[in-house]
Design a protein around this motif. Structure first.
Motif, PDB file in Angstrom:
ATOM      1  N   SER A  12       0.812  -1.232   0.000  1.00  0.00           N
ATOM      2  CA  SER A  12       0.000   0.000   0.000  1.00  0.00           C
ATOM      3  C   SER A  12       0.839   1.273   0.000  1.00  0.00           C
ATOM      4  O   SER A  12       0.327   2.356  -0.249  1.00  0.00           O
ATOM      5  CB  SER A  12      -0.952   0.010   1.201  1.00  0.00           C
ATOM      6  N   TYR A  13       2.146   1.158   0.262  1.00  0.00           N
ATOM      7  CA  TYR A  13       3.025   2.336   0.233  1.00  0.00           C
ATOM      8  C   TYR A  13       3.443   2.699  -1.196  1.00  0.00           C
ATOM      9  O   TYR A  13       4.067   3.740  -1.428  1.00  0.00           O
ATOM     10  CB  TYR A  13       4.272   2.092   1.092  1.00  0.00           C
ATOM     11  N   LEU A  14       3.117   1.835  -2.166  1.00  0.00           N
ATOM     12  CA  LEU A  14       3.453   2.099  -3.567  1.00  0.00           C
ATOM     13  C   LEU A  14       2.228   2.646  -4.308  1.00  0.00           C
ATOM     14  O   LEU A  14       1.102   2.221  -4.043  1.00  0.00           O
ATOM     15  CB  LEU A  14       3.933   0.810  -4.242  1.00  0.00           C
ATOM     16  N   GLU A  56      -0.515  -2.578 -12.090  1.00  0.00           N
ATOM     17  CA  GLU A  56       0.406  -1.578 -12.646  1.00  0.00           C
ATOM     18  C   GLU A  56       0.543  -0.416 -11.669  1.00  0.00           C
ATOM     19  O   GLU A  56      -0.452   0.097 -11.160  1.00  0.00           O
ATOM     20  CB  GLU A  56      -0.108  -1.087 -13.997  1.00  0.00           C
ATOM     21  N   PHE A  57       1.792  -0.025 -11.435  1.00  0.00           N
ATOM     22  CA  PHE A  57       2.101   1.047 -10.493  1.00  0.00           C
ATOM     23  C   PHE A  57       2.686   2.231 -11.250  1.00  0.00           C
ATOM     24  O   PHE A  57       3.186   2.090 -12.372  1.00  0.00           O
ATOM     25  CB  PHE A  57       3.086   0.548  -9.441  1.00  0.00           C
ATOM     26  N   GLU A  58       2.658   3.386 -10.597  1.00  0.00           N
ATOM     27  CA  GLU A  58       3.093   4.602 -11.293  1.00  0.00           C
ATOM     28  C   GLU A  58       4.601   4.795 -11.261  1.00  0.00           C
ATOM     29  O   GLU A  58       5.154   5.432 -12.140  1.00  0.00           O
ATOM     30  CB  GLU A  58       2.409   5.833 -10.677  1.00  0.00           C
ATOM     31  N   THR A  89     -12.802   9.970  -2.656  1.00  0.00           N
ATOM     32  CA  THR A  89     -12.478  10.204  -1.254  1.00  0.00           C
ATOM     33  C   THR A  89     -11.099  10.854  -1.164  1.00  0.00           C
ATOM     34  O   THR A  89     -10.423  11.011  -2.192  1.00  0.00           O
ATOM     35  CB  THR A  89     -12.494   8.874  -0.465  1.00  0.00           C
ATOM     36  N   THR A  90     -10.693  11.236   0.032  1.00  0.00           N
ATOM     37  CA  THR A  90      -9.342  11.760   0.202  1.00  0.00           C
ATOM     38  C   THR A  90      -8.347  10.607   0.156  1.00  0.00           C
ATOM     39  O   THR A  90      -8.676   9.477   0.504  1.00  0.00           O
ATOM     40  CB  THR A  90      -9.197  12.507   1.547  1.00  0.00           C
ATOM     41  N   ASP A  91      -7.131  10.912  -0.292  1.00  0.00           N
ATOM     42  CA  ASP A  91      -6.129   9.871  -0.461  1.00  0.00           C
ATOM     43  C   ASP A  91      -5.665   9.324   0.896  1.00  0.00           C
ATOM     44  O   ASP A  91      -5.488  10.073   1.852  1.00  0.00           O
ATOM     45  CB  ASP A  91      -4.925  10.443  -1.219  1.00  0.00           C
ATOM     46  N   LYS A  92      -5.515   8.019   0.969  1.00  0.00           N
ATOM     47  CA  LYS A  92      -5.013   7.361   2.179  1.00  0.00           C
ATOM     48  C   LYS A  92      -4.538   5.963   1.794  1.00  0.00           C
ATOM     49  O   LYS A  92      -4.909   5.443   0.728  1.00  0.00           O
ATOM     50  CB  LYS A  92      -6.093   7.300   3.265  1.00  0.00           C
ATOM     51  N   LYS A  93      -3.744   5.357   2.626  1.00  0.00           N
ATOM     52  CA  LYS A  93      -3.199   4.039   2.319  1.00  0.00           C
ATOM     53  C   LYS A  93      -4.247   2.946   2.515  1.00  0.00           C
ATOM     54  O   LYS A  93      -5.083   3.023   3.407  1.00  0.00           O
ATOM     55  CB  LYS A  93      -1.982   3.747   3.208  1.00  0.00           C
ATOM     56  N   GLY A  94      -4.154   1.913   1.653  1.00  0.00           N
ATOM     57  CA  GLY A  94      -4.937   0.699   1.864  1.00  0.00           C
ATOM     58  C   GLY A  94      -6.357   0.729   1.338  1.00  0.00           C
ATOM     59  O   GLY A  94      -7.154  -0.155   1.683  1.00  0.00           O
TER      60      GLY A  94
END
Length: 817
Positions: free
Chosen positions: A686-688, A707-709, A760-765
């Motif tokens: 989730s940190y990626l 796919e990741f950024e 929603t607002t950005d957050k992990k997971g």
């Protein structure tokens, strides 16, 4: 007052205590004195006074009433660095150099040791060097970072006889390896600009246009002319008007830096957004109906940084001419006109050129170049902004106009040539998305049009005719010029570009194209990143906006150029693939609307598969299973070659397999029959920055593509997480504060699929928890697109209708707060 303290009858302990209190009292009452250069002068003089009195106290302690004449004592105290330049800031180290002669009969080393110890005991932030006079030359030439502060040494106190000798040594140091010194300092400045580019949170010391630009000009001028102040070169290198403008800008930076240090109570140099309002209010800015105080402040700050950079870059280059160019080596064949030269696609101007701007433009329009030397900025800066409308219109026909536009901007003349630019000069964008102010973003967009990095986009651009390329360059420059006003910037931008092009006598149909591109310049980016770009309705609506292939081609190129100008490294192959897929899908709709039906698109791909060698090499039974797969997304998101390769991988898997690509990170996982805990896997990563998930099913085999950024090189840790994801049956991931009212469900998204949108607002997971919920209720999610802009997440999940989501939607949404 201080003299009275050290010569009082009190014991040494009491004297030191009083000195410490005096220093503390002074530093605690500095806030009201924070007014730029005048503050630096007062603060520096006060530090001189403290250091002098401490040295006198040490001499009193050691010699009593028999202290020798100060000029006869072979010790001299000098100021270095910002302290030496009289630019000492709060919380900066007070750098001093103590120079001495080790003569018999003087206990110089003991004096110096006692002096330094006492400075530290008094709480002064001292940085120091101690050198014998006869070692100065050799020490200075060991390292440019030692040579520079020695060159700018300033006398504080001590033997003036020795100071004369020090000055003679400094002169020798200054003249030794002069070329190497000035070129190295110039290179270091250029590296600083790359490391700390101009942004809306600028580094006002080491960054573009900051104090280091001013310092470098002084260091180079000092090495060449032996000056003690840049003002000494007025009338020799620059005129008084230019210098005054530069000094006013530098004074503003000084004031900002002092307030920044007071607010943060530390030696910070980056003007973060968190500090900008407080600094603005301390500087006297007030809110207006159009702009808040902090917006006005950052606009003036950016203007000052550009002013400093323009002045220093012009005159540093002017000073360096003898070291950079040999007139005898300049070949006549690089001269394109008298006083105008091009070499390796770069234009150079004679520093004594006095041509009018319209005469210069005649030469520019007839010759091609891709970059410019700062001598072009110097030319524009000293010219009156006067070109014909025909010249301006013809400028946009050139293959490479960026160097002229950027040089005009840097010379502070672009808004005089294109008045619509004036409102956005130095206009910051605090939207959590753009890295650059509006003006720089617009010019970077133009640069991207002329320097396309991706082959698919370049091919489309190459097919445009000259007029449409001309229009596209104007649109690139104008697309955001409507910002900073109450009305929507798309609509204001339409009006601005229409007025500009009418003035240049463009045809009505050409103006109409430009207006439409400005009006919808964010549409393709938004759809590509936030919507299902294989959905019938989405594609039909977008096709109705672009109308025809020409508009689509131009919007495709503009979208790339605009997105790539937002922030360094933001636009990558993943984003290019998004807008290219949307472009191709929309082109199919425009050319044949019957193909838009999902069933027709799948049927076409199935026919193509039956001609594919890889697919035909698979067993007939497996071919049939692939063609009967419930995962229509497999056929929509991939071409026939890609489908065949995926089908082959799925057939060949035993239990599970995976593939990892690092640049950017892309993970494929194929599993047969086994339980794969996707929620656990996503939680661990989730940190990626995850941007897309595809999930396809054929028989009892499932294929996952994530796919990741960004790039990620640690493949070993990912392999470990994959292995654990097959061994972890139960893993509870807590809800990251997602609420049911943040979801939007469209059960009629298409014949086979429903869509679930989240904002929603950005957050992990986020995705990890959603997939945990979906797995719990046996919901088949086939595609997930994740978009994050301005700290807002806009995700869309494509779900197979057969999994019964719409029937269970209340139960599923009940899992969220």
């Amino acid at each position: 007052m201080l003299e009275e303290i050290i010569y009082s009858n009190k014991d040494d302990f009491e004297i030191i205590k009083e000195l410490k209190n005096e220093i503390k009292k002074y530093t605690q009452n500095l806030e009201n004195e924070a007014q730029g250069k005048q503050f630096f002068i007062k603060y520096t003089k006060k530090m001189d006074e403290f250091i002098t009195i401490v040295f006198k106290f040490v001499l009193k302690k050691m010699f009593g009433y028999y202290r020798p004449n100060i000029n006869s004592l072979p010790i001299t105290l000098t100021a270095m660095g910002s302290y030496g330049r009289v630019q000492l800031s709060l919380y900066s180290d007070i750098d001093i150099m103590i120079v001495y002669k080790d003569l018999e009969g003087y206990n110089t080393k003991e004096i110096i040791e006692n002096f330094i110890t006492l400075l530290w005991d008094l709480g002064l932030q001292i940085g120091h060097r101690v050198h014998k006079i006869d070692e100065l030359f050799n020490v200075a030439n060991t390292d440019i970072m030692i040579k520079t502060p020695i060159l700018e040494s300033r006398f504080i106190y001590g033997s003036k006889y020795l100071w004369v000798e020090i000055q003679n040594e400094i002169k020798k140091i200054r003249l030794h390896n002069q070329k190497e010194f000035v070129l190295t300092r110039y290179k270091m400045l250029q590296e600083n600009h790359k490391k700390y580019p101009l942004s809306m949170e600028p580094n006002i010391k080491n960054g573009f246009g900051g104090m280091r630009d001013a310092n470098t000009l002084f260091w180079i001028a000092k090495a060449i002319y032996g000056i003690d102040n840049n003002a000494e070169l007025i009338g020799i290198i620059y005129d008084e008007t230019d210098y005054k403008e530069y000094r006013n800008a530098l004074e503003f930076i000084f004031r900002v830096r002092t307030h920044l240090h007071i607010i943060t109570k530390s030696h910070k140099d980056v003007v973060l957004l968190d500090y900008q309002r407080e600094i603005a209010l301390k500087l006297g800015y007030t809110d207006t109906p159009r702009l808040k105080a902090e917006r006005q402040f950052i606009k003036d700050l950016l203007k000052s940084l550009w002013t400093i950079n323009r002045f220093t870059s012009i005159y540093i280059k002017k000073l360096l001419r003898p070291f950079l160019y040999n007139q005898k080596n300049i070949s006549k064949n690089i001269r394109i006109a008298k006083n105008y030269y091009t070499c390796e696609d770069k234009i150079y101007i004679n520093w004594h050129n006095k041509d009018m701007m319209k005469d210069s433009f005649k030469i520019f329009l007839e010759n091609s170049f891709k970059t410019y030397d700062v001598s072009l900025v110097n030319l524009f800066h000293h010219q009156k902004a006067d070109i014909t409308k025909k010249q301006l219109k013809d400028l946009f026909k050139k293959e490479h106009i960026y160097p002229i536009i950027k040089a005009l901007y840097k010379a502070n003349k672009l808004h005089l040539i294109i008045p619509a630019f004036e409102k956005v000069l130095y206009l910051a964008q605090f939207d959590g998305y753009h890295q650059y102010p509006v003006d720089i973003h617009s010019i970077k967009t133009l640069y991207n049009i002329e320097n396309i990095k991706f082959q698919n986009i370049q091919k489309v651009y190459n097919k445009l005719d000259e007029t449409n390329k001309q229009i596209l360059k104007i649109v690139a420059l104008f697309h955001d010029l409507g910002k900073g006003r109450k009305e929507d910037h798309h609509i204001v931008g339409e009006k601005l570009i229409a007025s500009f092009m009418k003035e240049l006598k463009f045809k009505d149909k050409e103006i109409k194209i430009a207006k439409r591109l400005v009006r919808y310049h964010t549409t393709m980016s938004n759809i590509a990143q936030r919507e299902d770009i294989d959905n019938d309705k989405i594609l039909l609506n977008f096709a109705n906006i672009v109308k025809n292939k020409l508009h689509l081609d131009m919007l495709y190129i503009l979208t790339y150029a605009d997105m790539d100008a937002v922030s360094d490294g933001l636009f990558n192959s993943f984003k290019e693939n998004l807008i290219t897929t949307l472009y191709k899908n929309t082109l199919e709709v425009i050319e044949n609307k019957e193909l838009i039906l999902l069933s027709n698109k799948r049927a076409r791909k199935e026919k193509q598969l039956l001609k594919n060698k890889i697919f035909l090499s698979l067993p007939k039974l497996w071919q049939k299973k692939v063609l009967n797969s419930p995962s229509t997304q497999l056929f929509l998101k991939n071409n026939s070659e890609e489908i065949a390769k995926i089908a082959k991988k799925m057939y060949e898997v035993d239990k599970y397999d995976f593939m990892i690509e690092s640049n950017p990170l892309r993970i494929e996982i194929i599993k047969k029959g086994l339980n794969f805990n996707l929620g656990y896997f996503l939680a661990k990563l989730s940190y990626l920055p995850l941007r897309h998930i595809a999930i396809y099913k054929v028989d009892d085999v499932k294929y996952f593509k994530m796919e990741f950024e960004k790039d990620y090189e640690d493949e070993w840790s990912i392999k470990e997480i994959i292995d654990k994801s097959f061994k972890t049956d139960e893993f509870i991931f807590n809800n990251p504060d997602l609420k049911s009212n943040e979801f939007t469900i469209d059960c009629n998204h298409s014949k086979n699929y429903l869509s679930l949108k989240l904002q929603t607002t950005d957050k992990k997971g986020i995705i990890a928890y959603i997939m945990q919920v979906m797995d719990k209720h046996n919901i088949d999610v086939e595609d997930i697109k994740i978009s994050v802009q301005k700290n807002i997440v806009r995700d869309i999940l494509i779900i197979n209708k057969n999994s019964g989501f719409c029937e269970k939607k209340d139960l599923i949404l009940g899992e969220f707060k």
